[in-house]
Write a protein that holds these residues in place. Structure first.
Motif, PDB file in Angstrom:
ATOM      1  N   LYS A 133       0.806  -1.221   0.000  1.00 13.04           N
ATOM      2  CA  LYS A 133       0.000   0.000   0.000  1.00 13.04           C
ATOM      3  C   LYS A 133       0.840   1.273   0.000  1.00 13.04           C
ATOM      4  O   LYS A 133       0.298   2.367   0.003  1.00 13.04           O
ATOM      5  N   GLY A 134       2.180   1.129   0.043  1.00 13.40           N
ATOM      6  CA  GLY A 134       3.049   2.295  -0.032  1.00 13.40           C
ATOM      7  C   GLY A 134       3.742   2.644   1.274  1.00 13.40           C
ATOM      8  O   GLY A 134       4.635   3.484   1.291  1.00 13.40           O
ATOM      9  N   ASN A 135       3.331   2.057   2.393  1.00 15.73           N
ATOM     10  CA  ASN A 135       3.997   2.315   3.671  1.00 15.73           C
ATOM     11  C   ASN A 135       5.397   1.713   3.648  1.00 15.73           C
ATOM     12  O   ASN A 135       5.707   0.857   2.821  1.00 15.73           O
ATOM     13  N   LYS A 136       6.229   2.149   4.593  1.00 12.25           N
ATOM     14  CA  LYS A 136       7.638   1.746   4.573  1.00 12.25           C
ATOM     15  C   LYS A 136       8.142   1.565   5.996  1.00 12.25           C
ATOM     16  O   LYS A 136       7.748   2.310   6.902  1.00 12.25           O
ATOM     17  N   TYR A 137       9.005   0.578   6.180  1.00  9.41           N
ATOM     18  CA  TYR A 137       9.689   0.384   7.461  1.00  9.41           C
ATOM     19  C   TYR A 137      11.171   0.248   7.175  1.00  9.41           C
ATOM     20  O   TYR A 137      11.571  -0.552   6.340  1.00  9.41           O
ATOM     21  N   GLU A 138      11.967   1.028   7.884  1.00  9.36           N
ATOM     22  CA  GLU A 138      13.425   0.936   7.808  1.00  9.36           C
ATOM     23  C   GLU A 138      13.935   0.624   9.195  1.00  9.36           C
ATOM     24  O   GLU A 138      13.590   1.326  10.151  1.00  9.36           O
ATOM     25  N   GLY A 139      14.731  -0.417   9.313  1.00 13.37           N
ATOM     26  CA  GLY A 139      15.270  -0.723  10.626  1.00 13.37           C
ATOM     27  C   GLY A 139      15.703  -2.166  10.754  1.00 13.37           C
ATOM     28  O   GLY A 139      16.030  -2.832   9.765  1.00 13.37           O
ATOM     29  N   ALA A 140      15.671  -2.632  11.995  1.00 10.89           N
ATOM     30  CA  ALA A 140      16.170  -3.966  12.313  1.00 10.89           C
ATOM     31  C   ALA A 140      15.060  -5.011  12.221  1.00 10.89           C
ATOM     32  O   ALA A 140      13.898  -4.733  12.529  1.00 10.89           O
ATOM     33  N   PHE A 141      15.469  -6.205  11.790  1.00 12.22           N
ATOM     34  CA  PHE A 141      14.579  -7.353  11.713  1.00 12.22           C
ATOM     35  C   PHE A 141      15.220  -8.501  12.472  1.00 12.22           C
ATOM     36  O   PHE A 141      16.449  -8.607  12.543  1.00 12.22           O
ATOM     37  N   GLU A 142      14.365  -9.356  13.023  1.00 15.41           N
ATOM     38  CA  GLU A 142      14.853 -10.575  13.667  1.00 15.41           C
ATOM     39  C   GLU A 142      13.800 -11.656  13.443  1.00 15.41           C
ATOM     40  O   GLU A 142      12.623 -11.457  13.763  1.00 15.41           O
ATOM     41  N   ASN A 143      14.222 -12.771  12.886  1.00 12.10           N
ATOM     42  CA  ASN A 143      13.319 -13.898  12.610  1.00 12.10           C
ATOM     43  C   ASN A 143      12.089 -13.470  11.819  1.00 12.10           C
ATOM     44  O   ASN A 143      10.959 -13.816  12.151  1.00 12.10           O
ATOM     45  N   ASP A 144      12.297 -12.675  10.785  1.00 11.23           N
ATOM     46  CA  ASP A 144      11.262 -12.237   9.844  1.00 11.23           C
ATOM     47  C   ASP A 144      10.291 -11.216  10.425  1.00 11.23           C
ATOM     48  O   ASP A 144       9.270 -10.935   9.820  1.00 11.23           O
ATOM     49  N   LEU A 145      10.572 -10.669  11.611  1.00 10.76           N
ATOM     50  CA  LEU A 145       9.705  -9.663  12.226  1.00 10.76           C
ATOM     51  C   LEU A 145      10.506  -8.392  12.506  1.00 10.76           C
ATOM     52  O   LEU A 145      11.723  -8.439  12.685  1.00 10.76           O
ATOM     53  N   GLN A 146       9.784  -7.254  12.586  1.00 10.46           N
ATOM     54  CA  GLN A 146      10.425  -5.997  12.952  1.00 10.46           C
ATOM     55  C   GLN A 146      10.826  -6.120  14.421  1.00 10.46           C
ATOM     56  O   GLN A 146       9.971  -6.353  15.281  1.00 10.46           O
ATOM     57  N   HIS A 147      12.113  -5.971  14.695  1.00  5.34           N
ATOM     58  CA  HIS A 147      12.597  -6.168  16.064  1.00  5.34           C
ATOM     59  C   HIS A 147      13.855  -5.330  16.253  1.00  5.34           C
ATOM     60  O   HIS A 147      14.838  -5.526  15.559  1.00  5.34           O
ATOM     61  N   GLY A 148      13.814  -4.402  17.188  1.00  2.00           N
ATOM     62  CA  GLY A 148      14.931  -3.498  17.406  1.00  2.00           C
ATOM     63  C   GLY A 148      14.527  -2.088  17.026  1.00  2.00           C
ATOM     64  O   GLY A 148      13.349  -1.755  16.931  1.00  2.00           O
ATOM     65  N   PHE A 149      15.502  -1.229  16.783  1.00  2.27           N
ATOM     66  CA  PHE A 149      15.220   0.164  16.448  1.00  2.27           C
ATOM     67  C   PHE A 149      14.839   0.276  14.980  1.00  2.27           C
ATOM     68  O   PHE A 149      15.482  -0.302  14.115  1.00  2.27           O
ATOM     69  N   GLY A 150      13.778   1.059  14.720  1.00  2.00           N
ATOM     70  CA  GLY A 150      13.362   1.253  13.344  1.00  2.00           C
ATOM     71  C   GLY A 150      12.430   2.439  13.189  1.00  2.00           C
ATOM     72  O   GLY A 150      11.981   3.034  14.172  1.00  2.00           O
ATOM     73  N   THR A 151      12.140   2.764  11.938  1.00  2.00           N
ATOM     74  CA  THR A 151      11.261   3.882  11.615  1.00  2.00           C
ATOM     75  C   THR A 151      10.162   3.380  10.690  1.00  2.00           C
ATOM     76  O   THR A 151      10.439   2.712   9.692  1.00  2.00           O
ATOM     77  N   HIS A 152       8.909   3.715  11.057  1.00  2.00           N
ATOM     78  CA  HIS A 152       7.761   3.322  10.229  1.00  2.00           C
ATOM     79  C   HIS A 152       7.188   4.575   9.579  1.00  2.00           C
ATOM     80  O   HIS A 152       6.919   5.569  10.255  1.00  2.00           O
ATOM     81  N   TRP A 153       7.020   4.515   8.274  1.00  2.00           N
ATOM     82  CA  TRP A 153       6.492   5.634   7.499  1.00  2.00           C
ATOM     83  C   TRP A 153       5.155   5.211   6.910  1.00  2.00           C
ATOM     84  O   TRP A 153       4.973   4.062   6.538  1.00  2.00           O
ATOM     85  N   ILE A 154       4.218   6.179   6.812  1.00  2.00           N
ATOM     86  CA  ILE A 154       2.941   5.882   6.163  1.00  2.00           C
ATOM     87  C   ILE A 154       2.789   6.796   4.953  1.00  2.00           C
ATOM     88  O   ILE A 154       3.328   7.905   4.913  1.00  2.00           O
ATOM     89  N   LEU A 155       2.051   6.322   3.984  1.00  2.00           N
ATOM     90  CA  LEU A 155       1.822   7.080   2.751  1.00  2.00           C
ATOM     91  C   LEU A 155       0.542   7.887   2.904  1.00  2.00           C
ATOM     92  O   LEU A 155      -0.541   7.322   3.106  1.00  2.00           O
ATOM     93  N   SER A 180       0.184  10.846  -1.318  1.00  2.00           N
ATOM     94  CA  SER A 180       1.329  10.500  -2.176  1.00  2.00           C
ATOM     95  C   SER A 180       2.685  10.947  -1.608  1.00  2.00           C
ATOM     96  O   SER A 180       3.634  11.126  -2.356  1.00  2.00           O
ATOM     97  N   LYS A 181       2.736  11.177  -0.280  1.00  2.00           N
ATOM     98  CA  LYS A 181       3.999  11.497   0.383  1.00  2.00           C
ATOM     99  C   LYS A 181       4.157  10.598   1.599  1.00  2.00           C
ATOM    100  O   LYS A 181       3.185  10.285   2.284  1.00  2.00           O
ATOM    101  N   LEU A 182       5.403  10.215   1.859  1.00  2.00           N
ATOM    102  CA  LEU A 182       5.685   9.408   3.046  1.00  2.00           C
ATOM    103  C   LEU A 182       5.854  10.329   4.251  1.00  2.00           C
ATOM    104  O   LEU A 182       6.613  11.296   4.212  1.00  2.00           O
ATOM    105  N   GLN A 183       5.114  10.041   5.327  1.00  2.00           N
ATOM    106  CA  GLN A 183       5.222  10.797   6.558  1.00  2.00           C
ATOM    107  C   GLN A 183       5.643   9.848   7.670  1.00  2.00           C
ATOM    108  O   GLN A 183       5.100   8.747   7.794  1.00  2.00           O
ATOM    109  N   MET A 184       6.587  10.276   8.486  1.00  2.00           N
ATOM    110  CA  MET A 184       7.058   9.431   9.563  1.00  2.00           C
ATOM    111  C   MET A 184       5.951   9.271  10.592  1.00  2.00           C
ATOM    112  O   MET A 184       5.384  10.249  11.080  1.00  2.00           O
ATOM    113  N   GLN A 185       5.623   8.016  10.916  1.00  2.00           N
ATOM    114  CA  GLN A 185       4.587   7.747  11.902  1.00  2.00           C
ATOM    115  C   GLN A 185       5.192   7.397  13.257  1.00  2.00           C
ATOM    116  O   GLN A 185       4.694   7.812  14.293  1.00  2.00           O
TER     117      GLN A 185
END
Length: 149
Positions: free
Chosen positions: A108-130, A133-138
């Motif tokens: 859907k256009g959202n984005k996550y940048e950061g750490a993963f562990e065992n196929d899941l978001q785990h650790g420090f990261g940033t989640h962005w939502i669309l 038509s612009k990505l905004q940090m959530q």
């Protein structure tokens, strides 16, 4: 005189059947020859007698899908991997799972940048939502087992 050629689709299907038979059978093991030579049939007879002396167990070739599956295993840094649900991931893998630093772009256009562990978001990261038509940090912070902390 030569007989008239079959339609193109029939010729293609014959060619495809020959290729598939070659992949599944001994065609690929012989390095591409279409007819078995007398030497190869003599080897197969000798091989059968050797197999019979080892308890009658014949060692079968590994199925082609297992070979391809083994080559598709992901470990280490990878370029963008497209998932069947529409998501895209670029980052590190370990044992066919997202593990380490990476970027996940959702369908859907959202984005996550950061750490993963065992196929899941785990650790420090940033989640962005669309939005519009612009990505905004959530959210920026810790994630544990795929959930925000």
């Amino acid at each position: 005189r030569r007989p008239p050629l079959a339609p193109a689709s029939a010729r293609t299907s014959v060619r495809l059947r020959r290729q598939l038979a070659g992949v599944a059978g001994m065609h690929s093991a012989r390095g591409g020859s279409r007819r078995p030579s007398q030497a190869s049939s003599a080897r197969s007879v000798m091989g059968n007698s050797q197999n019979a002396s080892q308890g009658g167990r014949r060692q079968m070739a590994e199925p082609l899908w297992k070979t391809w599956d083994g080559l598709a295993r992901k470990s280490g840094e990878h370029a963008t991997v497209y998932h069947t649900n529409g998501d895209r991931y670029r980052g590190q893998y370990d044992g066919d799972m997202r593990h380490g630093q990476g970027t996940l772009l959702f369908k859907k256009g959202n984005k996550y940048e950061g750490a993963f562990e065992n196929d899941l978001q785990h650790g420090f990261g940033t989640h962005w939502i669309l939005k519009e038509s612009k990505l905004q940090m959530q959210y920026r912070g810790g994630f544990a087992f795929g959930k925000r902390q």
